[in-house]
Design a protein around this motif. Structure first.
Motif, PDB file in Angstrom:
ATOM      1  N   MET A 103       0.694  -1.160  -0.185  1.00  0.00           N
ATOM      2  CA  MET A 103       0.102   0.103  -0.007  1.00  0.00           C
ATOM      3  C   MET A 103       0.917   1.284  -0.031  1.00  0.00           C
ATOM      4  SD  MET A 103      -3.125   1.191   2.490  1.00  0.00           S
ATOM      5  CE  MET A 103      -1.926   1.460   3.961  1.00  0.00           C
ATOM      6  N   VAL A 104       1.969   1.141   0.733  1.00  0.00           N
ATOM      7  CA  VAL A 104       2.816   2.278   0.874  1.00  0.00           C
ATOM      8  C   VAL A 104       4.075   2.167  -0.336  1.00  0.00           C
ATOM      9  CG1 VAL A 104       2.328   2.863   3.263  1.00  0.00           C
ATOM     10  CG2 VAL A 104       4.306   1.422   2.552  1.00  0.00           C
ATOM     11  N   GLU A 105       4.116   1.212  -1.041  1.00  0.00           N
ATOM     12  CA  GLU A 105       5.247   1.048  -1.962  1.00  0.00           C
ATOM     13  C   GLU A 105       5.456   2.163  -2.942  1.00  0.00           C
ATOM     14  OE1 GLU A 105       6.746  -3.439  -2.228  1.00  0.00           O
ATOM     15  OE2 GLU A 105       4.962  -2.476  -3.529  1.00  0.00           O
ATOM     16  N   GLU A 106       4.188   2.737  -3.313  1.00  0.00           N
ATOM     17  CA  GLU A 106       4.251   3.821  -4.456  1.00  0.00           C
ATOM     18  C   GLU A 106       4.800   4.950  -4.024  1.00  0.00           C
ATOM     19  OE1 GLU A 106       0.276   4.638  -5.652  1.00  0.00           O
ATOM     20  OE2 GLU A 106      -0.054   6.127  -4.168  1.00  0.00           O
ATOM     21  N   ASN A 107       4.995   5.253  -2.837  1.00  0.00           N
ATOM     22  CA  ASN A 107       5.657   6.501  -1.981  1.00  0.00           C
ATOM     23  C   ASN A 107       7.261   6.389  -1.752  1.00  0.00           C
ATOM     24  OD1 ASN A 107       3.257   8.132  -2.254  1.00  0.00           O
ATOM     25  ND2 ASN A 107       2.259   6.765  -0.402  1.00  0.00           N
ATOM     26  N   ARG A 108       7.684   5.099  -1.829  1.00  0.00           N
ATOM     27  CA  ARG A 108       9.068   5.001  -1.611  1.00  0.00           C
ATOM     28  C   ARG A 108       9.848   5.560  -2.657  1.00  0.00           C
ATOM     29  NH1 ARG A 108       9.873  -1.337  -1.282  1.00  0.00           N
ATOM     30  NH2 ARG A 108      12.137  -0.508  -1.364  1.00  0.00           N
ATOM     31  N   PRO A 109      11.030   6.108  -2.376  1.00  0.00           N
ATOM     32  CA  PRO A 109      11.752   6.988  -3.404  1.00  0.00           C
ATOM     33  C   PRO A 109      12.017   6.390  -4.620  1.00  0.00           C
ATOM     34  CG  PRO A 109      12.693   7.082  -1.205  1.00  0.00           C
ATOM     35  CD  PRO A 109      11.664   6.307  -1.004  1.00  0.00           C
ATOM     36  N   ALA A 110      12.395   4.975  -4.743  1.00  0.00           N
ATOM     37  CA  ALA A 110      12.494   4.245  -6.073  1.00  0.00           C
ATOM     38  C   ALA A 110      11.355   4.313  -6.706  1.00  0.00           C
ATOM     39  CB  ALA A 110      13.265   2.985  -5.594  1.00  0.00           C
ATOM     40  N   PHE A 111      10.235   3.756  -6.363  1.00  0.00           N
ATOM     41  CA  PHE A 111       8.963   3.927  -7.095  1.00  0.00           C
ATOM     42  C   PHE A 111       8.441   5.259  -7.356  1.00  0.00           C
ATOM     43  CE2 PHE A 111       7.679  -0.458  -6.630  1.00  0.00           C
ATOM     44  CZ  PHE A 111       8.578  -1.074  -5.822  1.00  0.00           C
ATOM     45  N   ALA A 112       8.598   6.225  -6.563  1.00  0.00           N
ATOM     46  CA  ALA A 112       8.445   7.706  -6.878  1.00  0.00           C
ATOM     47  C   ALA A 112       9.077   8.121  -8.098  1.00  0.00           C
ATOM     48  CB  ALA A 112       8.617   8.455  -5.722  1.00  0.00           C
ATOM     49  N   ALA A 113      10.498   7.820  -8.332  1.00  0.00           N
ATOM     50  CA  ALA A 113      11.358   8.217  -9.354  1.00  0.00           C
ATOM     51  C   ALA A 113      10.738   7.405 -10.692  1.00  0.00           C
ATOM     52  CB  ALA A 113      12.753   7.971  -8.902  1.00  0.00           C
ATOM     53  N   GLU A 114      10.469   6.338 -10.645  1.00  0.00           N
ATOM     54  CA  GLU A 114      10.059   5.414 -11.915  1.00  0.00           C
ATOM     55  C   GLU A 114       8.724   6.024 -12.352  1.00  0.00           C
ATOM     56  OE1 GLU A 114      10.053   1.566 -10.656  1.00  0.00           O
ATOM     57  OE2 GLU A 114      11.922   1.297 -10.312  1.00  0.00           O
ATOM     58  N   ARG A 115       7.850   6.164 -11.306  1.00  0.00           N
ATOM     59  CA  ARG A 115       6.712   6.758 -11.537  1.00  0.00           C
ATOM     60  C   ARG A 115       6.802   8.275 -12.220  1.00  0.00           C
ATOM     61  NH1 ARG A 115       4.699   6.438  -7.060  1.00  0.00           N
ATOM     62  NH2 ARG A 115       5.015   8.542  -6.283  1.00  0.00           N
ATOM     63  N   ARG A 116       7.512   9.242 -11.887  1.00  0.00           N
ATOM     64  CA  ARG A 116       7.677  10.386 -12.073  1.00  0.00           C
ATOM     65  C   ARG A 116       8.304  10.459 -13.584  1.00  0.00           C
ATOM     66  NH1 ARG A 116       9.652  13.240  -6.592  1.00  0.00           N
ATOM     67  NH2 ARG A 116       7.707  12.967  -5.686  1.00  0.00           N
ATOM     68  N   ASP A 117       9.046   9.510 -13.977  1.00  0.00           N
ATOM     69  CA  ASP A 117       9.670   9.175 -15.285  1.00  0.00           C
ATOM     70  C   ASP A 117       8.676   8.852 -16.058  1.00  0.00           C
ATOM     71  OD1 ASP A 117      12.279   9.837 -14.470  1.00  0.00           O
ATOM     72  OD2 ASP A 117      13.058   7.673 -14.231  1.00  0.00           O
ATOM     73  N   ARG A 118       7.699   7.908 -15.796  1.00  0.00           N
ATOM     74  CA  ARG A 118       6.603   7.416 -16.709  1.00  0.00           C
ATOM     75  C   ARG A 118       5.542   8.619 -16.847  1.00  0.00           C
ATOM     76  NH1 ARG A 118       4.727   5.237 -21.022  1.00  0.00           N
ATOM     77  NH2 ARG A 118       2.430   4.440 -20.568  1.00  0.00           N
ATOM     78  N   ILE A 119       5.300   9.582 -15.905  1.00  0.00           N
ATOM     79  CA  ILE A 119       4.487  10.523 -16.062  1.00  0.00           C
ATOM     80  C   ILE A 119       5.215  11.532 -17.042  1.00  0.00           C
ATOM     81  CG2 ILE A 119       3.601  12.761 -15.024  1.00  0.00           C
ATOM     82  CD1 ILE A 119       3.242  11.084 -12.292  1.00  0.00           C
ATOM     83  N   LEU A 120       6.414  12.066 -16.875  1.00  0.00           N
ATOM     84  CA  LEU A 120       6.987  12.568 -17.695  1.00  0.00           C
ATOM     85  C   LEU A 120       7.068  12.305 -19.336  1.00  0.00           C
ATOM     86  CD1 LEU A 120       8.459  15.653 -18.100  1.00  0.00           C
ATOM     87  CD2 LEU A 120      10.589  14.199 -17.772  1.00  0.00           C
ATOM     88  N   GLU A 121       7.244  10.860 -19.457  1.00  0.00           N
ATOM     89  CA  GLU A 121       7.239  10.278 -20.777  1.00  0.00           C
ATOM     90  C   GLU A 121       5.844  10.391 -21.523  1.00  0.00           C
ATOM     91  OE1 GLU A 121       6.954   5.672 -21.664  1.00  0.00           O
ATOM     92  OE2 GLU A 121       8.589   6.217 -21.063  1.00  0.00           O
ATOM     93  N   LEU A 122       4.520  10.128 -20.519  1.00  0.00           N
ATOM     94  CA  LEU A 122       3.317  10.183 -21.050  1.00  0.00           C
ATOM     95  C   LEU A 122       2.986  11.843 -21.436  1.00  0.00           C
ATOM     96  CD1 LEU A 122       1.348   8.099 -18.446  1.00  0.00           C
ATOM     97  CD2 LEU A 122       1.463   7.643 -20.738  1.00  0.00           C
ATOM     98  N   VAL A 123       3.422  12.750 -20.647  1.00  0.00           N
ATOM     99  CA  VAL A 123       3.171  14.187 -20.887  1.00  0.00           C
ATOM    100  C   VAL A 123       3.948  14.594 -22.280  1.00  0.00           C
ATOM    101  CG1 VAL A 123       3.411  16.610 -20.224  1.00  0.00           C
ATOM    102  CG2 VAL A 123       2.581  14.619 -18.762  1.00  0.00           C
ATOM    103  N   ARG A 124       5.215  14.127 -22.548  1.00  0.00           N
ATOM    104  CA  ARG A 124       6.042  14.270 -23.492  1.00  0.00           C
ATOM    105  C   ARG A 124       5.430  13.724 -24.940  1.00  0.00           C
ATOM    106  NH1 ARG A 124      11.915  13.543 -21.018  1.00  0.00           N
ATOM    107  NH2 ARG A 124      12.278  15.445 -20.491  1.00  0.00           N
ATOM    108  N   ALA A 125       4.630  12.545 -24.601  1.00  0.00           N
ATOM    109  CA  ALA A 125       3.932  11.962 -25.774  1.00  0.00           C
ATOM    110  C   ALA A 125       2.768  12.521 -26.280  1.00  0.00           C
ATOM    111  CB  ALA A 125       3.753  10.524 -25.760  1.00  0.00           C
ATOM    112  N   ASN A 126       1.848  13.104 -25.325  1.00  0.00           N
ATOM    113  CA  ASN A 126       0.619  13.687 -25.453  1.00  0.00           C
ATOM    114  C   ASN A 126       0.608  15.123 -25.334  1.00  0.00           C
ATOM    115  OD1 ASN A 126      -1.261  11.352 -25.332  1.00  0.00           O
ATOM    116  ND2 ASN A 126       0.109  10.842 -23.788  1.00  0.00           N
ATOM    117  N   GLY A 127       1.591  15.801 -24.919  1.00  0.00           N
ATOM    118  CA  GLY A 127       1.315  17.457 -24.919  1.00  0.00           C
ATOM    119  C   GLY A 127       0.687  17.835 -23.606  1.00  0.00           C
ATOM    120  N   THR A 128      -0.460  17.510 -23.515  1.00  0.00           N
ATOM    121  CA  THR A 128      -1.230  17.763 -22.269  1.00  0.00           C
ATOM    122  C   THR A 128      -1.924  16.544 -21.713  1.00  0.00           C
ATOM    123  OG1 THR A 128      -3.108  18.476 -23.129  1.00  0.00           O
ATOM    124  CG2 THR A 128      -1.679  20.177 -22.721  1.00  0.00           C
ATOM    125  N   MET A 129      -2.178  16.257 -20.315  1.00  0.00           N
ATOM    126  CA  MET A 129      -3.001  15.227 -19.784  1.00  0.00           C
ATOM    127  C   MET A 129      -3.608  15.516 -18.528  1.00  0.00           C
ATOM    128  SD  MET A 129      -0.691  11.653 -20.502  1.00  0.00           S
ATOM    129  CE  MET A 129      -2.198  10.658 -20.181  1.00  0.00           C
TER     130      MET A 129
END
Length: 268
Positions: free
Chosen positions: A1-27
């Motif tokens: 339940m708390v794993e998504e807030n761990r630093p390693a997971f947060a960094a991966e998630r933020r990389d994915r968010i940035l990838e999605l925004v770059r692909a779509n322009g806005t989300m």
């Protein structure tokens, strides 16, 4: 339940968010949360961190690339983005059109999708400055196409300028279907290009009511030039990826909101 807030997971998630925004322009935040399998609260925190690094800009209910306010994506890029959602939005829009009516279509990949839906309509007059929409309807047996004059604006495959506006000044249609680059309760419909905005306004001005077709990436987004004021939007048709909180703010301005479900997301 708390794993998504761990630093390693947060960094991966933020990389994915940035990838999605770059692909779509806005989300929208809701769409990002679905894609990265996290809560909107978590995604909002990630977006704030990315914004602090100058990697994204926050918008009401969503996120965009820095400088998105003044940037216009290529037409081919728009055509492939959210294709299923645009088809679903177009199908809902077509149901608002009755035989014997006259409608106007603005430029854009979503209004082009609407043109495909209108192909089988009868006793219909379509006024447009969109080359793509006119081409789709050119051989439709029951549709009469009226094109504006004007100067070709390549990025949106549409005619703009004083001649286009003059064509529309003396016309009257039942409803205008427009699709800009952003729609919010504060600014209404907006687009990055002043020439496109001027003709969009003329298309809306000659209509009894204005229908905005906007997929979820445009909901809550704001671009440089407002075209239709929030209170002048009679119908907003979007898809179920749109942020419901932002949709409620748009409903508060008086718009009747229709939420289309893309074919691949419908229940069996």
């Amino acid at each position: 339940m708390v794993e998504e807030n761990r630093p390693a997971f947060a960094a991966e998630r933020r990389d994915r968010i940035l990838e999605l925004v770059r692909a779509n322009g806005t989300m929208s935040l809701r769409a990002l949360a679905t894609k990265v399998h996290a809560s909107e609260v978590t995604v909002r925190r990630d977006v704030r961190a990315l914004e602090a690094e100058g990697l994204v800009d926050r918008r009401r209910g969503g996120v965009a690339l820095p400088g998105r306010m003044g940037h216009e994506q290529s037409y081919s890029g728009k055509s492939t983005q959210c294709a299923a959602e645009k088809a679903a939005i177009a199908a809902v829009g077509a149901r608002l059109v009755r035989p014997g009516e006259a409608v106007s279509l603005g430029p854009g990949s979503t209004t082009e999708a609407l043109a495909h839906e209108l192909f089988q309509h009868t006793e219909l007059t379509v006024v447009t400055n969109s080359l793509r929409a006119a081409d789709v309807l050119a051989t439709a047996p029951g549709v009469r196409v009226v094109m504006t004059g004007g100067t070709l604006h390549g990025p949106v495959r549409a005619l703009v300028g004083a001649e286009a506006q003059d064509t529309l000044a003396d016309l009257r249609v039942n409803r205008a279907f427009l699709s800009g680059n952003g729609v919010s309760a504060e600014r209404g419909l907006s687009t990055p290009d002043p020439a496109v905005a001027a003709v969009d306004r003329a298309l809306a001005d000659c209509a009894e009511e204005t229908v905005v077709l906007a997929d979820h990436t445009k909901i809550g987004a704001e671009t440089m030039v407002p075209t239709v004021a929030p209170e002048e939007i009679a119908h907003l048709i979007t898809d179920n990826g749109a942020d419901p909180e932002v949709l409620m703010t748009l409903e508060d301005t008086g718009a009747l909101v229709h939420v289309a479900v893309a074919l691949g997301e419908r229940g069996h």
